[in-house]
Design a protein around this motif. Structure first.
Motif, short mmCIF file in Angstrom:
data_model
loop_
_atom_site.label_atom_id
_atom_site.label_comp_id
_atom_site.label_asym_id
_atom_site.label_seq_id
_atom_site.Cartn_x
_atom_site.Cartn_y
_atom_site.Cartn_z
N TRP A 16 0.85 -1.19 0.00
CA TRP A 16 0.00 0.00 0.00
C TRP A 16 0.89 1.24 0.00
O TRP A 16 1.94 1.26 0.63
N GLU A 34 -7.80 1.73 -4.99
CA GLU A 34 -7.53 3.00 -4.29
C GLU A 34 -8.65 3.24 -3.29
O GLU A 34 -9.81 2.93 -3.55
N ARG A 35 -8.26 3.78 -2.14
CA ARG A 35 -9.22 4.09 -1.08
C ARG A 35 -8.89 5.45 -0.50
O ARG A 35 -7.73 5.78 -0.30
N ALA A 37 -8.19 7.74 2.42
CA ALA A 37 -7.54 7.34 3.66
C ALA A 37 -7.17 8.56 4.50
O ALA A 37 -6.95 9.65 3.96
N ARG A 73 -5.74 13.80 5.07
CA ARG A 73 -6.58 12.98 4.18
C ARG A 73 -5.84 12.80 2.87
O ARG A 73 -5.20 13.73 2.38
N CYS A 108 -2.95 3.83 7.89
CA CYS A 108 -3.96 4.63 7.20
C CYS A 108 -5.34 4.08 7.52
O CYS A 108 -5.59 2.87 7.38
N THR A 110 -9.07 3.66 6.49
CA THR A 110 -9.94 3.71 5.32
C THR A 110 -11.33 3.25 5.72
O THR A 110 -11.52 2.70 6.82
N ASP A 111 -12.28 3.41 4.82
CA ASP A 111 -13.64 2.97 5.14
C ASP A 111 -13.75 1.45 5.20
O ASP A 111 -14.75 0.92 5.65
#
Length: 150
Positions: A16, A34-35, A37, A73, A108, A110-111
């Motif tokens: 990542w 991709e996210r 983060a 972010r 990181c 992320t959702d």
């Protein structure tokens, strides 16, 4: 430093990468995922001298760096394990031509959960860290005025 980063990654999983500036709007690679983060403990700041992309040795410009403190972010990109051997040296050539960044593995959010990602951070001890700049200095830099900054 590339060898150390590769050792720390370990090679047993996908890699990542945390992007917080130009890697977001000009990634130059296709990533598998991709996210959005958030990294806690670092923030994005226009505090890095650039003598390559945004300036010259005689008239440096500014680029964003990831500095300790706060949060940031950005985007976490996933590079498949099988592609890392090719992708990481290309990324290194782009981000580390002068060795000014301090690569770190950051957590990181992320959702879809936490990922551990490689990030190119800037140490306040780096000669490329601007320190505190006055508003007049920023104006001079952004108007491409060379000369003494103070």
């Amino acid at each position: 430093m590339l060898q150390a980063v590769t050792r720390e990654w370990g090679g047993h999983s996908d890699l990542w990468l945390f992007a917080y500036a130009s890697l977001i709007w000009r990634p130059e690679q296709a990533f598998a995922e991709e996210r959005f983060a958030t990294v806690y403990g670092y923030h994005r700041a226009l505090k890095m001298w650039s003598r390559v992309n945004r300036g010259t040795p005689e008239c440096p410009g500014l680029v964003f760096g990831l500095l300790p403190g706060g949060s940031c972010r950005g985007v976490a990109y996933r590079i498949p394990q099988a592609l890392v051997a090719q992708a990481l040296p290309q990324l290194w050539e782009r981000e580390m031509p002068n060795g000014v960044y301090d690569p770190k593995w950051l957590h990181c959010q992320t959702d879809r959960g936490e990922v551990r990602a490689l990030a190119f951070t800037l140490s306040r001890r780096s000669p490329n860290h601007t320190g505190v700049l006055s508003e007049d200095t920023y104006r001079q830099i952004f108007s491409n005025a060379c000369g003494r900054y103070g």
